[in-house]
Design a protein around this motif. Structure first.
Motif, PDB file in Angstrom:
ATOM      1  N   LEU A  47    -140.378 -79.589 -33.969  1.00 48.31           N
ATOM      2  CA  LEU A  47    -139.939 -78.576 -33.013  1.00 48.31           C
ATOM      3  C   LEU A  47    -141.087 -78.146 -32.114  1.00 48.31           C
ATOM      4  CD1 LEU A  47    -137.954 -76.500 -31.863  1.00 48.31           C
ATOM      5  CD2 LEU A  47    -138.468 -75.022 -33.829  1.00 48.31           C
ATOM      6  N   GLY A  48    -142.258 -77.921 -32.699  1.00 47.30           N
ATOM      7  CA  GLY A  48    -143.411 -77.515 -31.905  1.00 47.30           C
ATOM      8  C   GLY A  48    -143.809 -78.558 -30.878  1.00 47.30           C
ATOM      9  N   LYS A  49    -143.800 -79.809 -31.284  1.00 45.14           N
ATOM     10  CA  LYS A  49    -144.213 -80.868 -30.348  1.00 45.14           C
ATOM     11  C   LYS A  49    -143.145 -81.119 -29.290  1.00 45.14           C
ATOM     12  CE  LYS A  49    -147.674 -82.999 -33.260  1.00 45.14           C
ATOM     13  NZ  LYS A  49    -148.194 -84.221 -33.914  1.00 45.14           N
ATOM     14  N   ALA A  50    -141.883 -80.868 -29.630  1.00 46.98           N
ATOM     15  CA  ALA A  50    -140.829 -80.952 -28.613  1.00 46.98           C
ATOM     16  C   ALA A  50    -141.042 -79.864 -27.565  1.00 46.98           C
ATOM     17  CB  ALA A  50    -139.459 -80.813 -29.267  1.00 46.98           C
ATOM     18  N   MET A  51    -141.375 -78.647 -28.003  1.00 50.32           N
ATOM     19  CA  MET A  51    -141.661 -77.565 -27.054  1.00 50.32           C
ATOM     20  C   MET A  51    -142.917 -77.887 -26.248  1.00 50.32           C
ATOM     21  SD  MET A  51    -140.742 -74.018 -29.080  1.00 50.32           S
ATOM     22  CE  MET A  51    -142.008 -74.221 -30.348  1.00 50.32           C
ATOM     23  N   ARG A  52    -143.912 -78.457 -26.900  1.00 52.23           N
ATOM     24  CA  ARG A  52    -145.178 -78.803 -26.228  1.00 52.23           C
ATOM     25  C   ARG A  52    -144.941 -79.780 -25.083  1.00 52.23           C
ATOM     26  NH1 ARG A  52    -150.653 -78.648 -27.149  1.00 52.23           N
ATOM     27  NH2 ARG A  52    -151.886 -80.542 -26.843  1.00 52.23           N
ATOM     28  N   PHE A  53    -144.052 -80.739 -25.322  1.00 52.63           N
ATOM     29  CA  PHE A  53    -143.720 -81.686 -24.253  1.00 52.63           C
ATOM     30  C   PHE A  53    -142.860 -81.022 -23.183  1.00 52.63           C
ATOM     31  CE2 PHE A  53    -140.382 -84.728 -22.782  1.00 52.63           C
ATOM     32  CZ  PHE A  53    -141.151 -85.325 -21.795  1.00 52.63           C
ATOM     33  N   GLY A  54    -141.775 -80.391 -23.588  1.00 50.42           N
ATOM     34  CA  GLY A  54    -140.842 -79.828 -22.613  1.00 50.42           C
ATOM     35  C   GLY A  54    -141.449 -78.754 -21.745  1.00 50.42           C
TER      36      GLY A  54
END
Length: 517
Positions: free
Chosen positions: A450-457
């Protein structure tokens, strides 16, 4: 079931499973800053709530351990020194309220003032010298307000609440977001100090009252919610005995057997040593042995499966009393996160867009996980002013120790872990490593994804990542697909590509960026 399968509004643009923000609603503004004073048997406290009305922050919070009810059972009168200290505190609180321009304080007095012969005269003196009007409430009303305080922080609370003060202990039944049967008892530590005959007679006295309460309220309650300073002191000692890493008392959850072991352990320890280790005041620690006797009897009589600590009680119950039903129905966590995003992020409103962008990666999720994902997206940018080297730690620290309601300790760590990975690829070597043990490895991995998805988005497109591309996960080929729009193709540069690859690596999948035709 994914909450998104049940729209709340016909217009998909406006639809949100948590409703529209209520910041500008008059009913929310009316309780956005409220001051309350609780004149108890042991302490006198003033709290001013501010911020998101459904999950308010403590704008001001001050307590004086006045000891109004000390020796009340013996003399029938308020403690003279306690009365003097309480009056000085109330004068100060009255002046502070005027300085904060918060309007009239809501002031309630409980067991000491209602039971003392000079209680009415003390009320008159307080009003004459401070301008504050004390509303003296009976034991069942005290139980109701304390239970409402638990509901403010735990909307789905179901079980039995126990609120212990200096001269009384109240019980109330919670279920279906309502307060049910309730009763009061003279089981506060100050009163128990006056029982002659030592521990044996004290235990017999406690048992008789607990048995009476059990007959009235029943014993079929899976959870026991603890409210009050003496209960919190015992919970803090349970943390000390178990070397628990997260020293946040609200929603600290204990197993009955563990609590009984802690009560045994307390009886063998030096109280001064425990005070030094836990930072508990001397006045509070002196009441712990007697409160321990009461708690043991509650556990043995009611046989709860779980014991939970609530930092919210009568003061929060007074705030809950002023809330309209539509405000009470809101999720405290989401409202607090919305308020934080509104005041602390660079682009208020982006959190909802970010969530919509990354949501397809996660498929069907439980409502509990869905709300944590939404909360994380709302909070993802609220520490942007922190030095870049410390943003990851600031995110984790803020959310795990924040005064947020409706958030269990494992959920705090999940949310903190997701926000940590919003700013940092790896959590290895973190000073928060002991806290990670509160989550099973699989949930830690989900938080990282979830954190890395937010980091990308969050860095892919500043206005709305949904305008630049669409994410999907292909389970058959184990690939993460990013279908780029024409605009997105121009935004998908070197840094974006690296963060997309990092997300795929966390999911153990293959990244695939698909250009527009």
């Amino acid at each position: 079931m994914n909450p998104k399968t049940t729209p709340l509004h016909e217009d998909a643009e406006d639809w949100d499973p948590f409703g529209k923000p209520l910041f500008d609603d008059p009913s929310a503004r009316a309780v956005s800053r409220v001051g309350v004073v609780d004149v108890g048997s042991n302490s006198v406290r003033m709290v001013v709530f501010d911020g998101a009305a459904r999950s308010p922050a403590y704008f001001f919070n001050e307590k004086v351990m006045a000891g109004l009810g000390k020796e009340l059972a013996e003399t029938g009168m308020l403690n003279p020194k306690g009365r003097e200290r309480a009056l000085i505190a109330l004068k100060r609180f009255s002046l502070l309220a005027k300085g904060m321009d918060i309007g009239p304080l809501t002031c309630v007095a409980t067991a000491a003032v209602r039971d003392a012969k000079d209680g009415p005269e003390f009320q008159r003196q307080v009003e004459r010298e401070t301008g504050l009007r004390l509303h003296v409430i009976d034991g069942t009303e005290e139980a109701r307000l304390s239970a409402q305080g638990v509901l403010l922080g735990w909307p789905e609370a179901q079980g039995l609440i126990s609120d212990i003060g200096g001269n009384s202990m109240e019980l109330a039944v919670l279920g279906g977001r309502k307060v049910g049967k309730r009763d009061t008892s003279p089981l506060g530590p100050f009163r128990l100090q006056q029982i002659e005959g030592g521990k044996k007679e004290q235990v017999a006295h406690i048992r008789a009252h607990v048995e009476r309460l059990a007959k009235k309220l029943g014993t079929d309650h899976d959870r026991l919610y603890l409210v009050g300073g003496s209960w919190r002191a015992i919970a803090r000692l349970d943390m000390e005995r178990n070397k628990y890493p997260l020293l946040v008392l609200h929603e600290y959850r204990m197993e009955p057997d563990s609590v009984l072991k802690t009560l045994d352990w307390i009886g063998k320890q030096d109280l001064a040593d425990l005070r030094a280790k836990t930072g508990t005041s001397q006045a509070r620690m002196e009441l712990v042995p007697l409160a321990s006797l009461v708690l043991r009897e509650l556990i043995e009589t009611f046989q709860p499966k779980e014991i939970d600590v609530s930092s919210y009680g009568i003061r929060e119950g007074l705030l809950y009393e002023q809330m309209p039903d539509k405000l009470r129905a809101r999720d405290p966590l989401i409202e607090a996160c919305r308020h934080a995003e509104r005041g602390q992020s660079r682009l208020p409103g982006f959190g909802k867009k970010l969530h919509a962008f990354i949501e397809p990666l996660f498929g069907e999720v439980s409502p509990a996980r869905y709300r944590l994902m939404r909360a994380a997206c709302l909070l993802h940018d609220t520490t942007w002013r922190t030095h870049p080297d410390y943003r990851a730690e600031a995110c984790f620290d803020n959310v795990t120790r924040a005064n947020m309601a409706a958030l269990s300790h494992p959920e705090r760590v999940f949310l903190g872990g997701a926000l940590l990975h919003r700013y940092k690829n790896s959590r290895s070597g973190s000073r928060f490593t002991p806290l990670f043990d509160l989550l099973p490895p699989e949930q830690l991995r989900e938080a990282e994804i979830l954190g890395k998805a937010m980091r990308f988005g969050a860095m892919f497109a500043i206005h709305d990542p949904g305008d630049a591309g669409e994410l999907s996960y292909n389970e058959k080929t184990n690939t993460i697909e990013l279908h780029l729009t024409k605009r997105g193709a121009g935004l998908f540069g070197e840094v974006a590509e690296a963060r997309f690859a990092s997300l795929a690596s966390a999911m153990k999948a293959t990244p695939m960026a698909i250009l527009p035709t």
